[in-house]
Design a protein around this motif. Structure first.
Motif, PDB file in Angstrom:
ATOM      1  N   SER A 117      -5.210  -2.947 -24.227  1.00 43.83           N
ATOM      2  CA  SER A 117      -5.619  -1.639 -23.719  1.00 43.83           C
ATOM      3  C   SER A 117      -5.111  -0.511 -24.603  1.00 43.83           C
ATOM      4  N   MET A 118      -3.823  -0.551 -24.935  1.00 47.56           N
ATOM      5  CA  MET A 118      -3.241   0.532 -25.726  1.00 47.56           C
ATOM      6  C   MET A 118      -3.828   0.565 -27.132  1.00 47.56           C
ATOM      7  N   VAL A 120      -6.905  -0.432 -28.180  1.00 45.87           N
ATOM      8  CA  VAL A 120      -8.273   0.089 -28.188  1.00 45.87           C
ATOM      9  C   VAL A 120      -8.293   1.560 -27.794  1.00 45.87           C
ATOM     10  N   ALA A 121      -7.417   1.955 -26.858  1.00 41.85           N
ATOM     11  CA  ALA A 121      -7.373   3.357 -26.431  1.00 41.85           C
ATOM     12  C   ALA A 121      -6.926   4.280 -27.559  1.00 41.85           C
ATOM     13  N   SER A 122      -6.222   3.755 -28.546  1.00 43.95           N
ATOM     14  CA  SER A 122      -5.738   4.574 -29.653  1.00 43.95           C
ATOM     15  C   SER A 122      -6.737   4.655 -30.805  1.00 43.95           C
ATOM     16  N   ASN A 168      -8.904  -6.676 -21.318  1.00 45.43           N
ATOM     17  CA  ASN A 168      -8.558  -5.281 -21.044  1.00 45.43           C
ATOM     18  C   ASN A 168      -9.029  -4.354 -22.149  1.00 45.43           C
ATOM     19  N   ALA A 169      -9.078  -4.830 -23.379  1.00 43.04           N
ATOM     20  CA  ALA A 169      -9.617  -4.009 -24.461  1.00 43.04           C
ATOM     21  C   ALA A 169     -11.082  -3.689 -24.203  1.00 43.04           C
ATOM     22  N   SER A 171     -12.490  -3.618 -21.328  1.00 42.84           N
ATOM     23  CA  SER A 171     -12.579  -2.759 -20.142  1.00 42.84           C
ATOM     24  C   SER A 171     -12.362  -1.296 -20.486  1.00 42.84           C
ATOM     25  N   VAL A 172     -11.515  -1.015 -21.480  1.00 45.77           N
ATOM     26  CA  VAL A 172     -11.307   0.377 -21.903  1.00 45.77           C
ATOM     27  C   VAL A 172     -12.609   0.960 -22.452  1.00 45.77           C
ATOM     28  N   VAL A 173     -13.284   0.200 -23.291  1.00 45.15           N
ATOM     29  CA  VAL A 173     -14.574   0.655 -23.832  1.00 45.15           C
ATOM     30  C   VAL A 173     -15.588   0.821 -22.709  1.00 45.15           C
ATOM     31  N   GLY A 175     -15.100   1.461 -19.484  1.00 45.83           N
ATOM     32  CA  GLY A 175     -14.837   2.636 -18.653  1.00 45.83           C
ATOM     33  C   GLY A 175     -15.325   3.914 -19.302  1.00 45.83           C
ATOM     34  N   THR A 176     -15.120   4.034 -20.605  1.00 44.56           N
ATOM     35  CA  THR A 176     -15.617   5.207 -21.321  1.00 44.56           C
ATOM     36  C   THR A 176     -17.133   5.227 -21.366  1.00 44.56           C
TER      37      THR A 176
END
Length: 268
Positions: A117-118, A120-122, A168-169, A171-173, A175-176
């Motif tokens: 998650s962290m 991909v979010a970065s 989770n990676a 899932s970050v994409v 959600g956006t």
């Protein structure tokens, strides 16, 4: 729990939840969407069933969204039961381990999720924002096949670390993507359907996992959990034509309604 007591463990979880809530309160809101004025105004009464029906209609006629939710249903059914039910048995049969080893394996899944998650979010969103998360979810399940044949707890930890990271990676994409491609007045309904898909097959998966493992064995059950979602992801990518959709609808603009895109300056 083994090092202290269940009470200490529960208090630790509660404390971390408070820390999470404080982090949310410290965040500053950022305007990224335009208000959708085409919903008829907030004064008109709409029943829950009307709202649900509108969300379902939008989902069914939106190919990429329907395909992804169908894939999610398949993945949840195939994966969650083996992870939640069968990993303790795999550990016991392969290594003779118990609760401590099980805790280590599940911690690997959680740590992998946090790292994925962290990371991909970065980073910037991928240009292939539909294909990439589907491949992450699909290929991320493949290491589960290792659990059924592995005789080593460290290998199991590494396998579930990869599963958690890619799940989770993606899932970050995702959600956006929902925030950018779903009309503002439908976002709550579509998100609710997405969450419903995420949990509706969980009990069934857990109910089926045990009898299936008794019938065909642990190794084939974990092989099914690892390979079926990967195949399903490829099918959805082809059937939903995600590559063409990504080119036609780049995420450098902000959606406001059913027709999709408005200039980016509208959302700030």
């Amino acid at each position: 729990m083994a090092a202290s007591s269940p009470a200490v463990a529960m208090c630790t979880v509660a404390l971390l939840e408070v820390v999470g809530a404080l982090c949310i309160l410290a965040m500053h809101p950022t305007v990224v969407r335009c208000d959708d004025t085409r919903t008829g105004g907030s004064s008109r009464f709409r029943s829950v069933l009307d709202d649900l029906a509108e969300g379902v209609r939008f989902t069914v006629r939106t190919r990429w969204l329907l395909g992804t939710l169908l894939f999610g249903s398949v993945a949840v059914f195939c994966v969650l039961g083996p992870i939640e039910v069968l990993i303790p048995f795999a550990i016991r049969e392969a290594t003779g381990g118990g609760p401590l080893q099980h805790a280590m394996v599940m911690a690997g899944f959680g740590v992998g999720g946090a790292v994925g998650s962290m990371l991909v979010a970065s980073l910037r969103l991928p240009r292939r924002y539909l294909t990439v998360p589907l491949l992450m979810w699909g290929l991320g399940c493949v290491p589960l096949a290792v659990i059924g044949v592995s005789g080593s707890v460290p290998i199991m930890i590494a396998a579930v670390f990869v599963v958690g990271a890619l799940f989770n990676a993606g899932s970050v994409v995702w959600g956006t993507l929902l925030q950018r491609r779903v009309p503002a007045h439908l976002l709550g309904r579509v998100s609710s359907l997405d969450f419903f898909v995420s949990i509706v097959f969980m009990p069934l998966s857990m109910a089926v996992a045990g009898p299936l493992a008794l019938t065909v064995g642990l190794a084939p059950t974990f092989a099914i959990a690892g390979l079926v979602p990967a195949v399903a992801a490829v099918i959805v990518i082809v059937a939903a034509r995600t590559r063409r959709d990504e080119i036609d609808n780049p995420l450098d603009a902000v959606p406001v309604g059913d027709d999709g895109i408005v200039p980016a300056e509208c959302g700030g």
